[in-house]
Design an enzyme around this catalytic site. Structure first.
Site, PDB file in Angstrom:
ATOM      1  N   ASP A 167     -36.204 -37.546  65.225  1.00 33.47           N
ATOM      2  CA  ASP A 167     -35.517 -36.770  66.252  1.00 33.47           C
ATOM      3  C   ASP A 167     -34.729 -37.695  67.184  1.00 33.47           C
ATOM      4  OD1 ASP A 167     -35.218 -34.183  67.745  1.00 33.47           O
ATOM      5  OD2 ASP A 167     -36.267 -35.329  69.293  1.00 33.47           O
TER       6      ASP A 167
ATOM      7  N   GLU B 126     -31.546 -38.312  63.095  1.00 37.36           N
ATOM      8  CA  GLU B 126     -30.670 -37.314  63.710  1.00 37.36           C
ATOM      9  C   GLU B 126     -29.735 -37.997  64.702  1.00 37.36           C
ATOM     10  OE1 GLU B 126     -30.989 -33.269  66.441  1.00 37.36           O
ATOM     11  OE2 GLU B 126     -32.244 -35.017  66.874  1.00 37.36           O
TER      12      GLU B 126
END
Length: 627
Positions: free
Chosen positions: A342, A371
């Site tokens: 993330d 990400e």
């Protein structure tokens, strides 16, 4: 200073013994782990690539103690202390031939044993280091665990945790869990998905909005409202028997404000900005800007997302090592096939290089996708291993999320067909693949858990939806599908994440619509679900799609054609955005068609002659397996 504080701890123990009337030996025996509040990781494995292990120990004044270990092949290399006397970091050296077993870590103040902890070194599973990660052969199914299926109603609310179940609250906990995923592995396998990426499943003991999982309060414990560590490992084991891997969502950048660290930080510099909220600028461009000032770089990296997400300072080597070991621990424990990281670029750049290197050296064939939410391929590609970049930065990250493709997919399908808009946007996206170290290892997606569902982004136009999903499942890269996309889940009139992550129909007892059994689905939902099942299971058999290269032709007259090919197979994909049926002349594509005279239409299950022209339905996608 250490001696003075050690005496204080010694005096505390003496007072305890006097008040309880216990002898020295008996007190030490009965107080075995009472003084230790946290010891992480609680166990490890022999035979790891990296020969060292750092153990975090937390408890009242334990940082002032002296640890001792007696076990063949294990030695205390060093001990590190911080400005907080409640923490001790023990650096162990594990010899290559060390055998699995148990031993005591003893903690002494002066020459007095205060407490001990029985530690275990386990044997690794066979070929653990050689595990194969997810790749272009796979299709990833992204699940929000709280919203997929409630397999165990008994864990919907845990009285010791701050937030209880409230299915009527859009942003509340609805009761989905790991047991719900386990109970529906048949469906996932039957549909043709081969990897499961769940949003984070670690403990999130936050008072509100905790279901999403991105505010970790314990890195080593599965949230009991989802299940347990053992159940997570069981999910991985049972999924693997069906050829399905498990990808864990990892948060390196921040924690939840209710993490136990926040009550007693390991050191003053453990949290960025002196542990006080200071928002991130989100200006990731500063990391690459040749004209940037340092304050813009730190304003991005060190800032917090929100007040409830303290930003971690990975420049602290103890914290950095903690996060590295935690990722390796979960891969080994739960037999993971990969990690999704993330908010990748928000963490310290040097740390990210060290983190990926350590993980990949331990598991050379694993896959990790980061990400980086940017639609600029130059910024996204920077993080992928093997990419040409503007600096000497070393990245070991195998994959990145392909946000440029997602953004341009929407523009391509909703924009007018002109010389510079429409399907040309898909073509232009692929022309930038020279920026990536490996464009075939990008994760491609039409939507995810942080944006409106693709059906809503395309204004609930089923024809455009079919074109979008056909593209995602046949272009280069590793496709990811958000749960419920296969039954046209939407978020009409709102971009509330709680609505975007709505409950999967049939996941709760009493649901009138059940997508698992197809009961109550509309005609359109049934058609789309069948489309997914057909395409995903065919995809498994197609070497051109799962292993092949890509060639494409610049769009003309609202039609975009590309080919996926290997020496054994060629597949032709045609996107026709015209609102009328038409005939496509094949002469332009002779280079890729070669000697093929016929093709099988995968979606319509018909045979197509490849002589002069091919008939195309209006607003359609066509997949032809050439012969």
């Amino acid at each position: 200073m250490i001696k003075r504080l050690s005496f204080a701890l010694f005096y505390t123990l003496m007072v305890f013994e006097f008040l309880t009337g216990q002898s020295d030996a008996h007190a030490a025996e009965t107080k075995k782990t009472d003084l230790i509040e946290h010891l992480e990781p609680a166990f490890w494995w022999v035979g790891m690539h990296h020969p060292e292990l750092q153990i975090l120990v937390h408890g009242d004044n334990l940082g002032l103690t002296r640890p001792q270990i007696q076990y063949p092949g294990i030695s205390v290399k060093s001990v590190e202390r911080t400005d907080n006397p409640n923490y001790l970091f023990i650096n162990l050296s594990i010899a290559k031939n060390t055998e699995a077993g148990r031993f005591d870590i003893q903690f002494f103040a002066e020459n007095r044993l205060l407490t001990s902890f029985q530690y275990q070194l386990k044997s690794r599973k066979a070929n653990s280091a050689k595990r194969e990660g997810f790749g272009s052969k796979d299709v990833i199914y992204l699940i929000t665990p709280d919203r997929f299926a409630n397999g165990d109603p008994n864990n919907d609310s845990i009285t010791t945790l701050k937030e209880q179940q409230n299915r009527n609250k859009v942003g509340g906990r609805h009761g989905g869990d790991l047991q719900g995923i386990l109970a529906n592995l048949d469906y996932i396998e039957d549909m043709g998905f081969t990897q499961i990426w769940t949003m984070p499943i670690m403990l999130n003991d936050m008072p509100n909005y905790s279901y999403h999982g991105y505010s970790t309060t314990d890195y080593y414990q599965v949230d009991p409202r989802f299940g347990s560590n053992a159940l997570y490992a069981e999910l991985s084991q049972r999924a693997a028997k069906r050829g399905i891997g498990i990808i864990q969502d990892v948060i390196l950048n921040h924690i939840g404000s209710e993490h136990w660290w926040m009550n007693d930080k390991p050191s003053q510099d453990w949290i960025n900005n002196d542990g006080k909220f200071s928002p991130t600028s989100h200006r990731r461009e500063a990391l690459h800007d040749p004209h940037a000032v340092e304050s813009d770089v730190t304003g991005f990296n060190d800032g917090w997302f929100v007040p409830t997400m303290p930003d971690l300072n990975q420049k602290n080597p103890l914290l950095a090592n903690y996060l590295i070991q935690n990722s390796i621990w979960w891969i080994e424990y739960a037999n993971l096939s990969g990690l999704r990281v993330d908010t990748y670029s928000y963490s310290d750049m040097a740390f990210l290089s060290d983190w990926t290197k350590r993980v990949m050296l331990e598991y050379p064939n694993l896959n990790i996708v980061g990400e980086e939410w940017s639609v600029n391929p130059a910024i996204v590609s920077f993080w992928q291993q093997g990419s040409e970049r503007h600096s000497d930065y070393q990245s070991w990250l195998p994959s990145v999320m392909d946000f440029p493709t997602q953004a341009n997919l929407i523009k391509a399908l909703t924009g007018l067909e002109t010389w510079s808009t429409g399907l040309l946007k898909l073509y232009e996206t692929l022309t930038n693949d020279f920026l990536y170290g490996d464009p075939y290892n990008l994760v491609v997606f039409a939507d995810n858990h942080d944006m409106s569902r693709i059906y809503s982004q395309l204004n609930e136009n089923e024809a455009l939806f079919k074109m979008a999903m056909t593209y995602i499942l046949t272009t280069r890269g590793i496709p990811q599908v958000f749960y419920g996309t296969e039954v046209l889940m939407a978020n009409r009139g709102t971009d509330d994440h709680g609505v975007i992550r709505s409950d999967f129909p049939g996941g709760w007892q009493g649901d009138k619509v059940n997508a698992f059994t197809r009961v109550g689905l509309t005609k359109s939902q049934l058609e789309i679900q069948t489309l997914f099942k057909t395409l995903l299971n065919w995809r498994k058999t197609s070497s051109a799609i799962t292993e092949g290269k890509l060639k494409h032709y610049a769009p003309q007259n609202g039609v975009y054609v590309y080919f996926r090919y290997t020496q054994k197979q060629t597949v032709m994909v045609i996107l026709n955005k015209n609102d009328k049926s038409m005939e496509l002349s094949l002469g332009r594509f002779s280079e890729m068609l070669g000697n093929a005279k016929q093709g099988t239409d995968i979606l319509r299950k018909t045979e197509v002659a490849l002589t002069d022209k091919v008939k195309l339905e209006s607003m359609s996608a066509t997949i032809l397996e050439l012969r």
